[in-house]
Write an enzyme that holds these catalytic residues in place. Structure first.
Site, PDB file in Angstrom:
ATOM      1  N   SER A  72       0.860  -1.184   0.000  1.00  0.00           N
ATOM      2  CA  SER A  72       0.000   0.000   0.000  1.00  0.00           C
ATOM      3  C   SER A  72       0.897   1.235   0.000  1.00  0.00           C
ATOM      4  O   SER A  72       2.081   1.153   0.357  1.00  0.00           O
ATOM      5  CB  SER A  72      -0.836   0.012   1.286  1.00  0.00           C
ATOM      6  OG  SER A  72      -1.523   1.235   1.433  1.00  0.00           O
ATOM      7  N   TYR A 112      -1.804  -0.718  10.651  1.00  0.00           N
ATOM      8  CA  TYR A 112      -1.975  -1.063   9.228  1.00  0.00           C
ATOM      9  C   TYR A 112      -0.681  -0.802   8.469  1.00  0.00           C
ATOM     10  O   TYR A 112      -0.205  -1.661   7.716  1.00  0.00           O
ATOM     11  CB  TYR A 112      -3.124  -0.241   8.635  1.00  0.00           C
ATOM     12  CG  TYR A 112      -3.390  -0.527   7.156  1.00  0.00           C
ATOM     13  CD1 TYR A 112      -3.910  -1.752   6.757  1.00  0.00           C
ATOM     14  CD2 TYR A 112      -3.131   0.433   6.183  1.00  0.00           C
ATOM     15  CE1 TYR A 112      -4.161  -2.020   5.422  1.00  0.00           C
ATOM     16  CE2 TYR A 112      -3.381   0.176   4.841  1.00  0.00           C
ATOM     17  CZ  TYR A 112      -3.898  -1.052   4.465  1.00  0.00           C
ATOM     18  OH  TYR A 112      -4.144  -1.318   3.131  1.00  0.00           O
TER      19      TYR A 112
HETATM   20  P1  NDP Z   1     -11.694  -5.248  -0.399  1.00  0.00           P
HETATM   21  O1  NDP Z   1     -12.187  -5.133   0.997  1.00  0.00           O
HETATM   22  O2  NDP Z   1     -12.625  -4.936  -1.514  1.00  0.00           O
HETATM   23  O3  NDP Z   1     -11.063  -6.704  -0.637  1.00  0.00           O
HETATM   24  C1  NDP Z   1     -10.361  -7.388   0.348  1.00  0.00           C
HETATM   25  C2  NDP Z   1     -10.319  -8.843  -0.026  1.00  0.00           C
HETATM   26  O4  NDP Z   1      -9.561  -9.557   0.967  1.00  0.00           O
HETATM   27  C3  NDP Z   1     -11.700  -9.475  -0.091  1.00  0.00           C
HETATM   28  O5  NDP Z   1     -11.780 -10.269  -1.239  1.00  0.00           O
HETATM   29  C4  NDP Z   1     -11.761 -10.346   1.159  1.00  0.00           C
HETATM   30  O6  NDP Z   1     -12.522 -11.508   0.900  1.00  0.00           O
HETATM   31  C5  NDP Z   1     -10.300 -10.709   1.323  1.00  0.00           C
HETATM   32  N1  NDP Z   1      -9.984 -11.138   2.678  1.00  0.00           N
HETATM   33  C6  NDP Z   1     -10.038 -10.430   3.830  1.00  0.00           C
HETATM   34  N2  NDP Z   1      -9.713 -11.203   4.873  1.00  0.00           N
HETATM   35  C7  NDP Z   1      -9.455 -12.436   4.369  1.00  0.00           C
HETATM   36  C8  NDP Z   1      -9.084 -13.676   4.932  1.00  0.00           C
HETATM   37  N3  NDP Z   1      -8.909 -13.828   6.260  1.00  0.00           N
HETATM   38  N4  NDP Z   1      -8.906 -14.740   4.124  1.00  0.00           N
HETATM   39  C9  NDP Z   1      -9.095 -14.607   2.798  1.00  0.00           C
HETATM   40  N5  NDP Z   1      -9.432 -13.468   2.195  1.00  0.00           N
HETATM   41  C10 NDP Z   1      -9.618 -12.401   2.980  1.00  0.00           C
HETATM   42  O7  NDP Z   1     -10.414  -4.305  -0.455  1.00  0.00           O
HETATM   43  P2  NDP Z   1      -9.287  -4.034  -1.580  1.00  0.00           P
HETATM   44  O8  NDP Z   1      -9.596  -4.715  -2.846  1.00  0.00           O
HETATM   45  O9  NDP Z   1      -9.058  -2.592  -1.568  1.00  0.00           O
HETATM   46  O10 NDP Z   1      -8.028  -4.725  -0.876  1.00  0.00           O
HETATM   47  C11 NDP Z   1      -7.108  -5.564  -1.561  1.00  0.00           C
HETATM   48  C12 NDP Z   1      -5.702  -5.264  -1.074  1.00  0.00           C
HETATM   49  O11 NDP Z   1      -5.333  -3.955  -1.494  1.00  0.00           O
HETATM   50  C13 NDP Z   1      -5.533  -5.289   0.447  1.00  0.00           C
HETATM   51  O12 NDP Z   1      -4.328  -5.958   0.772  1.00  0.00           O
HETATM   52  C14 NDP Z   1      -5.445  -3.817   0.806  1.00  0.00           C
HETATM   53  O13 NDP Z   1      -4.728  -3.607   1.988  1.00  0.00           O
HETATM   54  C15 NDP Z   1      -4.732  -3.282  -0.418  1.00  0.00           C
HETATM   55  N6  NDP Z   1      -4.847  -1.835  -0.619  1.00  0.00           N
HETATM   56  C16 NDP Z   1      -6.056  -1.246  -0.897  1.00  0.00           C
HETATM   57  C17 NDP Z   1      -6.157   0.121  -1.043  1.00  0.00           C
HETATM   58  C18 NDP Z   1      -7.457   0.806  -1.300  1.00  0.00           C
HETATM   59  O14 NDP Z   1      -7.483   2.064  -1.288  1.00  0.00           O
HETATM   60  N7  NDP Z   1      -8.541   0.118  -1.547  1.00  0.00           N
HETATM   61  C19 NDP Z   1      -4.971   0.974  -0.955  1.00  0.00           C
HETATM   62  C20 NDP Z   1      -3.751   0.267  -0.698  1.00  0.00           C
HETATM   63  C21 NDP Z   1      -3.704  -1.083  -0.543  1.00  0.00           C
HETATM   64  P3  NDP Z   1     -13.476 -12.291   1.919  1.00  0.00           P
HETATM   65  O15 NDP Z   1     -14.030 -11.288   2.884  1.00  0.00           O
HETATM   66  O16 NDP Z   1     -14.503 -12.921   1.032  1.00  0.00           O
HETATM   67  O17 NDP Z   1     -12.591 -13.313   2.570  1.00  0.00           O
END
Ligand code: NDP
Length: 246
Positions: free
Chosen positions: A142, A155
């Site tokens: 990130s 975080y």
């Molecule tokens: P979302 O919340 O849309 O997606 C997060 C995903 O992670 C979901 O598919 C969720 O699926 C999955 N997840 C969470 N916990 C678990 C778990 N224990 N096991 C398996 N899967 C898990 O957010 P983003 O798409 O934004 O996030 C994706 C990545 O991008 C993350 O690492 C985030 O930190 C990073 N990021 C995002 C930014 C933003 O502005 N959006 C900025 C910088 C980095 P489910 O709940 O079905 O398990």
């Protein structure tokens, strides 16, 4: 034809946001996908959408915080497709809060998903990649892996860790021809903010996040890293909205 054609790619956190967009992008370029996350209904829907568009995808309900379940998803990919070309460790959570609020459960969850989940993902795919002397591990950090913001201490700690782990892996596995990429998104419009438990903090961050860009922007960056010739590694990328200052 893209290099991505017929590559076997595991994506964690494929049920929404960046993971879902990456699955669609890579499927459109001919990848064979293994979709992992906890919400089965979302994975199934995505699998059907990809298949209806002529792509190939299977899924496995997986909690990335479980070492055993991460091993199982890698075994499933090997059983169904015979190899793993790319692992995208994308799953992550961001329940922001100031340290003094002592939201210990939320700290534990961030450490389990954002750090241990990435480590378990690496551990699950590394043996077969080392054996083949080929593979690509992409870890989603990130902008918070480069900078620290108020309420983001823990975080950021997890996202700094993702960068450190990935850089260490790069050095250790270069001689095994394994590529590594760190992707650091800026503000992207996804469901990530839903986990912030303090309503006031959440509404302030939702307001700041209005500048967010589409998750497809990150999906294209991931595809770019994968589709380079195999002797080229894009080791690190920051992708922000043009108008984001910090
Ligand atoms: P979302 O919340 O849309 O997606 C997060 C995903 O992670 C979901 O598919 C969720 O699926 C999955 N997840 C969470 N916990 C678990 C778990 N224990 N096991 C398996 N899967 C898990 O957010 P983003 O798409 O934004 O996030 C994706 C990545 O991008 C993350 O690492 C985030 O930190 C990073 N990021 C995002 C930014 C933003 O502005 N959006 C900025 C910088 C980095 P489910 O709940 O079905 O398990």
């Amino acid at each position: 034809m893209s290099n991505i054609q017929d590559m076997v790619v595991i994506i964690t956190g494929a049920s929404s946001g960046i993971g879902e967009a990456t699955a669609k992008e890579l499927a459109s370029k001919g990848a064979k996908l293994v979709l992992a996350a906890r919400r089965e209904d979302r994975l199934k829907k995505l699998q059907e959408e990809i298949q209806n568009n002529g792509g190939q995808a299977i899924y496995k309900v997986t909690d990335v915080a479980s070492h055993e379940q991460m091993e199982e998803v890698a075994e499933y990919a090997l059983k169904e497709f015979g190899k793993i070309d790319v692992m995208v460790n994308n799953a992550g959570v961001m329940p922001l809060s100031p340290v003094h609020q002592k939201k210990i459960n939320e700290w534990d969850m961030m450490i389990d998903v954002n750090i241990k989940g990435v480590l378990y993902g690496i551990a699950a795919v590394l043996p077969s990649m080392r054996e083949r002397k080929e593979g690509h591990i992409i870890n989603v950090s990130s902008i918070a892996g480069h900078l620290v913001f108020p309420a983001g201490s823990v975080y950021s700690g997890t996202k700094f860790a993702v960068r450190a782990i990935t850089e260490g892996l790069r050095i250790e596995e270069a001689s095994n021809n394994i590529r590594t990429t760190i992707i650091s998104p800026g503000t992207i419009t996804t469901e990530l903010l839903e986990a912030i438990s303090d309503p006031e903090l959440k509404s302030a961050i939702v307001e700041d996040s209005k500048i967010g860009i589409e998750p497809a922007s990150i999906a294209r960056a991931i595809a770019f890293a994968i589709e380079q010739p195999l002797d080229v590694a894009i080791n690190e990328m920051i992708v922000r909205p043009t108008i984001q200052e910090l």
